[in-house]
Design a protein around this motif. Structure first.
Motif, PDB file in Angstrom:
ATOM      1  N   LYS A   1       0.344  -7.847  -7.660  1.00  0.00           N
ATOM      2  CA  LYS A   1       1.733  -7.423  -7.847  1.00  0.00           C
ATOM      3  C   LYS A   1       1.840  -6.087  -8.569  1.00  0.00           C
ATOM      4  N   TYR A   2       1.082  -5.922  -9.646  1.00  0.00           N
ATOM      5  CA  TYR A   2       1.248  -4.721 -10.457  1.00  0.00           C
ATOM      6  C   TYR A   2       0.371  -3.560  -9.997  1.00  0.00           C
ATOM      7  N   VAL A   3      -0.930  -3.811  -9.855  1.00  0.00           N
ATOM      8  CA  VAL A   3      -1.838  -2.713  -9.515  1.00  0.00           C
ATOM      9  C   VAL A   3      -1.608  -2.222  -8.093  1.00  0.00           C
ATOM     10  N   LEU A   4      -1.467  -3.144  -7.147  1.00  0.00           N
ATOM     11  CA  LEU A   4      -1.373  -2.747  -5.748  1.00  0.00           C
ATOM     12  C   LEU A   4       0.055  -2.461  -5.286  1.00  0.00           C
ATOM     13  N   ILE A   5       1.057  -3.054  -5.948  1.00  0.00           N
ATOM     14  CA  ILE A   5       2.441  -2.888  -5.484  1.00  0.00           C
ATOM     15  C   ILE A   5       3.287  -2.119  -6.492  1.00  0.00           C
ATOM     16  N   ALA A   6       3.438  -2.671  -7.694  1.00  0.00           N
ATOM     17  CA  ALA A   6       4.379  -2.090  -8.659  1.00  0.00           C
ATOM     18  C   ALA A   6       4.005  -0.666  -9.062  1.00  0.00           C
ATOM     19  N   LEU A   7       2.716  -0.414  -9.293  1.00  0.00           N
ATOM     20  CA  LEU A   7       2.309   0.920  -9.724  1.00  0.00           C
ATOM     21  C   LEU A   7       2.444   1.957  -8.614  1.00  0.00           C
ATOM     22  N   ASN A   8       2.535   1.495  -7.374  1.00  0.00           N
ATOM     23  CA  ASN A   8       2.711   2.413  -6.254  1.00  0.00           C
ATOM     24  C   ASN A   8       4.166   2.501  -5.798  1.00  0.00           C
ATOM     25  N   ALA A   9       5.040   1.747  -6.445  1.00  0.00           N
ATOM     26  CA  ALA A   9       6.465   1.767  -6.094  1.00  0.00           C
ATOM     27  C   ALA A   9       7.246   2.255  -7.305  1.00  0.00           C
ATOM     28  N   ASP A  10       7.421   3.561  -7.396  1.00  0.00           N
ATOM     29  CA  ASP A  10       8.134   4.119  -8.537  1.00  0.00           C
ATOM     30  C   ASP A  10       9.090   5.205  -8.069  1.00  0.00           C
ATOM     31  N   ASN A  11      10.048   5.489  -8.902  1.00  0.00           N
ATOM     32  CA  ASN A  11      11.051   6.522  -8.624  1.00  0.00           C
ATOM     33  C   ASN A  11      10.823   7.675  -9.591  1.00  0.00           C
ATOM     34  N   HIS A  12       9.969   8.613  -9.177  1.00  0.00           N
ATOM     35  CA  HIS A  12       9.608   9.756 -10.020  1.00  0.00           C
ATOM     36  C   HIS A  12       9.058   9.298 -11.376  1.00  0.00           C
ATOM     37  N   GLY A  13       8.182   8.308 -11.319  1.00  0.00           N
ATOM     38  CA  GLY A  13       7.546   7.816 -12.532  1.00  0.00           C
ATOM     39  C   GLY A  13       8.293   6.704 -13.234  1.00  0.00           C
ATOM     40  N   GLU A  14       9.516   6.398 -12.800  1.00  0.00           N
ATOM     41  CA  GLU A  14      10.297   5.335 -13.415  1.00  0.00           C
ATOM     42  C   GLU A  14      10.192   4.066 -12.576  1.00  0.00           C
ATOM     43  N   GLY A  15      10.146   2.934 -13.260  1.00  0.00           N
ATOM     44  CA  GLY A  15      10.042   1.657 -12.574  1.00  0.00           C
ATOM     45  C   GLY A  15      11.236   0.771 -12.878  1.00  0.00           C
ATOM     46  N   GLY A  16      11.141  -0.474 -12.482  1.00  0.00           N
ATOM     47  CA  GLY A  16      12.239  -1.399 -12.716  1.00  0.00           C
ATOM     48  C   GLY A  16      13.075  -1.594 -11.464  1.00  0.00           C
ATOM     49  N   ILE A  17      13.792  -2.701 -11.424  1.00  0.00           N
ATOM     50  CA  ILE A  17      14.539  -3.071 -10.231  1.00  0.00           C
ATOM     51  C   ILE A  17      15.635  -2.066  -9.902  1.00  0.00           C
ATOM     52  N   PHE A  18      16.333  -1.543 -10.914  1.00  0.00           N
ATOM     53  CA  PHE A  18      17.436  -0.622 -10.649  1.00  0.00           C
ATOM     54  C   PHE A  18      16.924   0.767 -10.266  1.00  0.00           C
ATOM     55  N   SER A  19      15.815   1.164 -10.850  1.00  0.00           N
ATOM     56  CA  SER A  19      15.226   2.448 -10.485  1.00  0.00           C
ATOM     57  C   SER A  19      14.744   2.427  -9.038  1.00  0.00           C
ATOM     58  N   LEU A  20      14.150   1.318  -8.630  1.00  0.00           N
ATOM     59  CA  LEU A  20      13.696   1.200  -7.247  1.00  0.00           C
ATOM     60  C   LEU A  20      14.874   1.110  -6.284  1.00  0.00           C
ATOM     61  N   PHE A  21      15.960   0.486  -6.723  1.00  0.00           N
ATOM     62  CA  PHE A  21      17.153   0.428  -5.873  1.00  0.00           C
ATOM     63  C   PHE A  21      17.706   1.827  -5.632  1.00  0.00           C
ATOM     64  N   ALA A  22      17.690   2.666  -6.672  1.00  0.00           N
ATOM     65  CA  ALA A  22      18.156   4.042  -6.509  1.00  0.00           C
ATOM     66  C   ALA A  22      17.295   4.801  -5.509  1.00  0.00           C
ATOM     67  N   LEU A  23      16.052   4.375  -5.360  1.00  0.00           N
ATOM     68  CA  LEU A  23      15.136   5.038  -4.444  1.00  0.00           C
ATOM     69  C   LEU A  23      15.384   4.639  -2.993  1.00  0.00           C
ATOM     70  N   VAL A  24      15.805   3.396  -2.765  1.00  0.00           N
ATOM     71  CA  VAL A  24      15.914   2.899  -1.389  1.00  0.00           C
ATOM     72  C   VAL A  24      17.354   2.669  -0.937  1.00  0.00           C
ATOM     73  N   ARG A  25      18.333   2.919  -1.790  1.00  0.00           N
ATOM     74  CA  ARG A  25      19.709   2.571  -1.446  1.00  0.00           C
ATOM     75  C   ARG A  25      20.242   3.358  -0.253  1.00  0.00           C
ATOM     76  N   HIS A  26      19.686   4.548  -0.014  1.00  0.00           N
ATOM     77  CA  HIS A  26      20.168   5.345   1.106  1.00  0.00           C
ATOM     78  C   HIS A  26      19.687   4.807   2.447  1.00  0.00           C
ATOM     79  N   ARG A  27      18.734   3.883   2.425  1.00  0.00           N
ATOM     80  CA  ARG A  27      18.189   3.342   3.667  1.00  0.00           C
ATOM     81  C   ARG A  27      19.089   2.255   4.254  1.00  0.00           C
ATOM     82  N   ALA A  28      19.684   1.430   3.401  1.00  0.00           N
ATOM     83  CA  ALA A  28      20.563   0.362   3.887  1.00  0.00           C
ATOM     84  C   ALA A  28      21.448  -0.112   2.743  1.00  0.00           C
ATOM     85  N   ARG A  29      22.737  -0.287   3.036  1.00  0.00           N
ATOM     86  CA  ARG A  29      23.673  -0.692   1.990  1.00  0.00           C
ATOM     87  C   ARG A  29      23.423  -2.123   1.525  1.00  0.00           C
ATOM     88  N   TRP A  30      22.874  -2.962   2.415  1.00  0.00           N
ATOM     89  CA  TRP A  30      22.662  -4.358   2.053  1.00  0.00           C
ATOM     90  C   TRP A  30      21.589  -4.531   0.979  1.00  0.00           C
TER      91      TRP A  30
END
Length: 233
Positions: A70-99
């Motif tokens: 979860k962390y090494v293979l997924i979480a550390l590779n899913a960041d928004n300009h170095g920031e993590g967390g559910i809301f930071s990742l949402f800001a990264l993908v929100r333009h792809r789909a409103r749902w």
């Protein structure tokens, strides 16, 4: 002092702070999990070697997979300009789909629930260990009310300390967790050299045997075992 020496000094300090903020959670969760597992099976007198190997194997592989996958293979590779967390990742993908706002809301709710439940469960379970101290029972009795009051006092103090920031909390609890992990390592090694049997729990086969065993209430066991990773989910 050379730049390399200063860098090494800051790196050690950073590791100590991280230990107080992050790894303290990981290092304490398996403890009350093992208590819950054994108590749920009827106590130490009701479990055998096969069950203990399976239970320890479940905890070990749950923590390992959560950390590596979860962390090494997924979480550390899913960041928004170095920031993590559910809301930071949402800001990264929100333009792809409103749902995608829906899983973001669910993740945020889960984060808030975890923040409310984890301190209560962890501190309460730790304080309940005082019931095994004869002096405590003589002074306060074995009732739950005193346990709850002590727990509320500790949690209130911890939340009051949080206003000083994560860095301060890390500096405060880093040395404490270093001592705690040192104690765990030394006591574990001392007992390990007496009997190496527990190393068999590193084999996931024992975890699988316990999960499929109809005699070990594996469904209930699985729900208790998940507590070992509740802070990481």
């Amino acid at each position: 002092m050379s730049k390399q020496a200063q860098f090494n000094k800051h790196r050690v300090a950073g590791l100590l702070v991280a230990m107080g903020v992050v790894y303290g959670d990981i290092g304490t969760s398996p403890l009350y999990v093992m208590k819950a597992i054994i108590t749920g099976q009827g106590g130490m007198q009701a479990v055998d070697e096969k069950f203990m190997l399976g239970a320890v194997s479940l905890v070990f592989w749950t923590m390992t997979l959560l950390t590596t996958v979860k962390y090494v293979l997924i979480a550390l590779n899913a960041d928004n300009h170095g920031e993590g967390g559910i809301f930071s990742l949402f800001a990264l993908v929100r333009h792809r789909a409103r749902w995608l706002v829906i899983p973001a809301m669910i993740g945020g709710a889960a984060l808030l629930a975890d923040g409310a439940l984890t301190p209560a469960v962890t501190v309460t379970t730790a304080i309940e260990g005082l019931r095994d101290v004869p002096a405590y029972v003589q002074l306060f009795g074995a009732g739950q009310n005193t346990i709850i009051l002590i727990t509320l006092g500790i949690i209130t103090l911890l939340f009051m300390l949080q206003r000083f920031g994560t860095n301060t909390i890390g500096k405060l609890f880093g040395p404490i967790m270093l001592g705690w992990f040192t104690f765990l390592g030394v006591s574990g090694f001392v007992n390990l050299v007496k009997d190496w049997t527990i190393l068999r729990a590193l084999n996931p086969y024992y975890a699988w045997l316990l999960l499929i065993s109809p005699d070990e209430q594996s469904g209930n066991l699985d729900s208790r075992e998940r507590l070992s990773g509740n802070d990481r989910c």
